[in-house]
Motif scaffolding. Structure first.
Motif, PDB file in Angstrom:
ATOM      1  N   MET A  94       0.820  -1.215   0.000  1.00 49.34           N
ATOM      2  CA  MET A  94       0.000   0.000   0.000  1.00 49.34           C
ATOM      3  C   MET A  94       0.854   1.264   0.000  1.00 49.34           C
ATOM      4  SD  MET A  94      -3.039  -0.872  -0.533  1.00 49.34           S
ATOM      5  CE  MET A  94      -3.969   0.607  -0.206  1.00 49.34           C
ATOM      6  N   GLU A  95       2.003   1.228   0.671  1.00 42.97           N
ATOM      7  CA  GLU A  95       2.894   2.385   0.652  1.00 42.97           C
ATOM      8  C   GLU A  95       3.400   2.669  -0.753  1.00 42.97           C
ATOM      9  OE1 GLU A  95       6.028   2.158   3.550  1.00 42.97           O
ATOM     10  OE2 GLU A  95       4.604   1.861   5.188  1.00 42.97           O
ATOM     11  N   GLU A  96       3.704   1.599  -1.487  1.00 41.16           N
ATOM     12  CA  GLU A  96       4.269   1.777  -2.824  1.00 41.16           C
ATOM     13  C   GLU A  96       3.202   2.025  -3.895  1.00 41.16           C
ATOM     14  OE1 GLU A  96       7.360  -0.313  -5.954  1.00 41.16           O
ATOM     15  OE2 GLU A  96       7.234  -1.025  -3.898  1.00 41.16           O
ATOM     16  N   TYR A  97       2.065   1.370  -3.782  1.00 43.39           N
ATOM     17  CA  TYR A  97       1.078   1.395  -4.870  1.00 43.39           C
ATOM     18  C   TYR A  97      -0.254   2.042  -4.498  1.00 43.39           C
ATOM     19  CZ  TYR A  97       4.255  -1.948  -6.983  1.00 43.39           C
ATOM     20  OH  TYR A  97       5.359  -2.559  -7.502  1.00 43.39           O
ATOM     21  N   LYS A  98      -0.296   2.765  -3.398  1.00 40.62           N
ATOM     22  CA  LYS A  98      -1.561   3.306  -2.893  1.00 40.62           C
ATOM     23  C   LYS A  98      -2.336   4.095  -3.958  1.00 40.62           C
ATOM     24  CE  LYS A  98      -3.632   6.006   0.746  1.00 40.62           C
ATOM     25  NZ  LYS A  98      -3.473   6.716   1.978  1.00 40.62           N
ATOM     26  N   ASN A  99      -1.647   4.901  -4.739  1.00 38.75           N
ATOM     27  CA  ASN A  99      -2.341   5.763  -5.694  1.00 38.75           C
ATOM     28  C   ASN A  99      -2.148   5.347  -7.153  1.00 38.75           C
ATOM     29  OD1 ASN A  99      -3.520   7.473  -3.754  1.00 38.75           O
ATOM     30  ND2 ASN A  99      -1.576   8.532  -3.499  1.00 38.75           N
ATOM     31  N   GLU A 100      -1.633   4.129  -7.374  1.00 37.34           N
ATOM     32  CA  GLU A 100      -1.493   3.648  -8.752  1.00 37.34           C
ATOM     33  C   GLU A 100      -2.873   3.440  -9.364  1.00 37.34           C
ATOM     34  OE1 GLU A 100       1.321   2.941 -10.773  1.00 37.34           O
ATOM     35  OE2 GLU A 100       2.220   4.179  -9.213  1.00 37.34           O
ATOM     36  N   PHE A 101      -3.029   3.851 -10.577  1.00 37.00           N
ATOM     37  CA  PHE A 101      -4.277   3.698 -11.322  1.00 37.00           C
ATOM     38  C   PHE A 101      -5.449   4.385 -10.631  1.00 37.00           C
ATOM     39  CE2 PHE A 101      -1.691  -0.026 -12.443  1.00 37.00           C
ATOM     40  CZ  PHE A 101      -1.532   0.232 -13.790  1.00 37.00           C
ATOM     41  N   ARG A 102      -5.180   5.409  -9.859  1.00 38.68           N
ATOM     42  CA  ARG A 102      -6.237   6.180  -9.203  1.00 38.68           C
ATOM     43  C   ARG A 102      -6.421   7.479  -9.985  1.00 38.68           C
ATOM     44  NH1 ARG A 102      -7.906   5.024  -4.033  1.00 38.68           N
ATOM     45  NH2 ARG A 102      -9.614   6.286  -4.776  1.00 38.68           N
ATOM     46  N   THR A 103      -6.925   7.375 -11.202  1.00 33.62           N
ATOM     47  CA  THR A 103      -7.135   8.539 -12.051  1.00 33.62           C
ATOM     48  C   THR A 103      -8.578   8.555 -12.548  1.00 33.62           C
ATOM     49  OG1 THR A 103      -6.539   7.404 -14.115  1.00 33.62           O
ATOM     50  CG2 THR A 103      -4.730   8.436 -12.866  1.00 33.62           C
ATOM     51  N   PHE A 104      -8.999   9.734 -12.993  1.00 32.48           N
ATOM     52  CA  PHE A 104     -10.340   9.855 -13.566  1.00 32.48           C
ATOM     53  C   PHE A 104     -10.450   8.996 -14.825  1.00 32.48           C
ATOM     54  CE2 PHE A 104      -9.965  13.785 -11.086  1.00 32.48           C
ATOM     55  CZ  PHE A 104     -11.138  13.711 -10.343  1.00 32.48           C
ATOM     56  N   LYS A 105      -9.391   9.003 -15.633  1.00 33.82           N
ATOM     57  CA  LYS A 105      -9.394   8.236 -16.881  1.00 33.82           C
ATOM     58  C   LYS A 105      -9.520   6.734 -16.611  1.00 33.82           C
ATOM     59  CE  LYS A 105      -5.678   7.604 -19.671  1.00 33.82           C
ATOM     60  NZ  LYS A 105      -4.568   7.986 -20.559  1.00 33.82           N
ATOM     61  N   HIS A 106      -8.786   6.236 -15.636  1.00 37.08           N
ATOM     62  CA  HIS A 106      -8.831   4.817 -15.299  1.00 37.08           C
ATOM     63  C   HIS A 106     -10.217   4.430 -14.778  1.00 37.08           C
ATOM     64  CE1 HIS A 106      -7.040   0.949 -14.300  1.00 37.08           C
ATOM     65  NE2 HIS A 106      -7.741   0.996 -13.180  1.00 37.08           N
ATOM     66  N   GLY A 107     -10.788   5.272 -13.943  1.00 39.41           N
ATOM     67  CA  GLY A 107     -12.131   5.001 -13.424  1.00 39.41           C
ATOM     68  C   GLY A 107     -13.175   5.016 -14.525  1.00 39.41           C
ATOM     69  N   ALA A 108     -13.042   5.963 -15.454  1.00 39.79           N
ATOM     70  CA  ALA A 108     -13.983   6.025 -16.579  1.00 39.79           C
ATOM     71  C   ALA A 108     -13.885   4.763 -17.431  1.00 39.79           C
ATOM     72  CB  ALA A 108     -13.715   7.270 -17.414  1.00 39.79           C
ATOM     73  N   LEU A 109     -12.666   4.289 -17.660  1.00 35.70           N
ATOM     74  CA  LEU A 109     -12.472   3.064 -18.437  1.00 35.70           C
ATOM     75  C   LEU A 109     -13.205   1.897 -17.781  1.00 35.70           C
ATOM     76  CD1 LEU A 109     -11.130   1.302 -20.643  1.00 35.70           C
ATOM     77  CD2 LEU A 109      -9.207   1.029 -19.058  1.00 35.70           C
ATOM     78  N   HIS A 110     -13.026   1.729 -16.483  1.00 35.16           N
ATOM     79  CA  HIS A 110     -13.689   0.629 -15.792  1.00 35.16           C
ATOM     80  C   HIS A 110     -15.199   0.822 -15.749  1.00 35.16           C
ATOM     81  CE1 HIS A 110     -10.500  -2.070 -14.521  1.00 35.16           C
ATOM     82  NE2 HIS A 110      -9.736  -0.992 -14.439  1.00 35.16           N
ATOM     83  N   GLY A 111     -15.653   2.064 -15.672  1.00 33.87           N
ATOM     84  CA  GLY A 111     -17.092   2.320 -15.752  1.00 33.87           C
ATOM     85  C   GLY A 111     -17.652   1.907 -17.100  1.00 33.87           C
ATOM     86  N   ILE A 112     -16.935   2.232 -18.165  1.00 31.35           N
ATOM     87  CA  ILE A 112     -17.365   1.835 -19.510  1.00 31.35           C
ATOM     88  C   ILE A 112     -17.377   0.312 -19.638  1.00 31.35           C
ATOM     89  CG2 ILE A 112     -16.692   1.843 -21.953  1.00 31.35           C
ATOM     90  CD1 ILE A 112     -15.683   4.755 -21.452  1.00 31.35           C
ATOM     91  N   LEU A 113     -16.321  -0.327 -19.147  1.00 29.87           N
ATOM     92  CA  LEU A 113     -16.261  -1.799 -19.207  1.00 29.87           C
ATOM     93  C   LEU A 113     -17.429  -2.423 -18.437  1.00 29.87           C
ATOM     94  CD1 LEU A 113     -12.421  -2.398 -18.785  1.00 29.87           C
ATOM     95  CD2 LEU A 113     -13.781  -2.610 -20.885  1.00 29.87           C
ATOM     96  N   ALA A 114     -17.751  -1.879 -17.272  1.00 31.46           N
ATOM     97  CA  ALA A 114     -18.894  -2.387 -16.500  1.00 31.46           C
ATOM     98  C   ALA A 114     -20.193  -2.167 -17.266  1.00 31.46           C
ATOM     99  CB  ALA A 114     -18.956  -1.705 -15.134  1.00 31.46           C
TER     100      ALA A 114
END
Length: 159
Positions: A94-114
């Motif tokens: 969690m210290e190293e990867y806490k904010n990895e892939f925490r972007t608006f673009k990444h969330g939108a992609l997963h929303g579209i996939l869902a």
């Protein structure tokens, strides 16, 4: 996993706002009404206050679980050994990867996939059994794909 309840609340409001635009007569509203066999009298028969309160509540539930779908750090919980959050491996991850892939673009992609791979099939199956047209199915599916993209962007990117 920490939950951003303000982001979840804002994301829950998004489908309502998108719905005002999507189902407006100047966009898809007239086509949807025709395909859904909805009449102005039928529209007036519902208790809109109850409908909007329940819509907000259900959208909140959806946004809550969408945050877990868009945030990959949730997988770290399943990798943790022993008590959650208590192992050195988990804390280091969690210290190293806490904010990895925490972007608006990444969330939108997963929303579209869902939307495409979860919501569209459900709406299409229901629509076919209800003998609705493909136009109806695509209007409703499109609404949810856009809504989930916006919701996913909010809950994933708003750290």
């Amino acid at each position: 996993m920490e939950f951003n309840f303000l982001a979840i609340l804002v994301a829950a409001i998004a489908p309502i706002l998108i719905g005002f635009l999507w189902y407006n007569p100047k966009t898809f509203g007239n086509s949807w009404m025709r395909e859904a066999e909805m009449t102005p009298d039928k529209m007036k028969s519902g208790n809109m206050a109850v409908i909007f309160v329940l819509t907000l509540l259900l959208s909140f539930v959806l946004a809550f679980f969408l945050q877990q779908l868009t945030t990959h750090q949730m997988g770290a919980y399943s990798l943790a050994q022993g008590e959650l959050g208590e192992t050195a491996n988990y804390k280091a991850f969690m210290e190293e990867y806490k904010n990895e892939f925490r972007t608006f673009k990444h969330g939108a992609l997963h929303g579209i996939l869902a939307g495409v791979f979860l919501f569209f099939p459900v709406i299409a199956i229901n629509g076919m059994f209800e003998r609705k047209s493909w136009k109806y199915i695509f209007i409703n599916s499109g609404y949810w794909i856009v809504s989930l993209a916006v919701m996913g962007a909010i809950v994933c990117g708003w750290i």
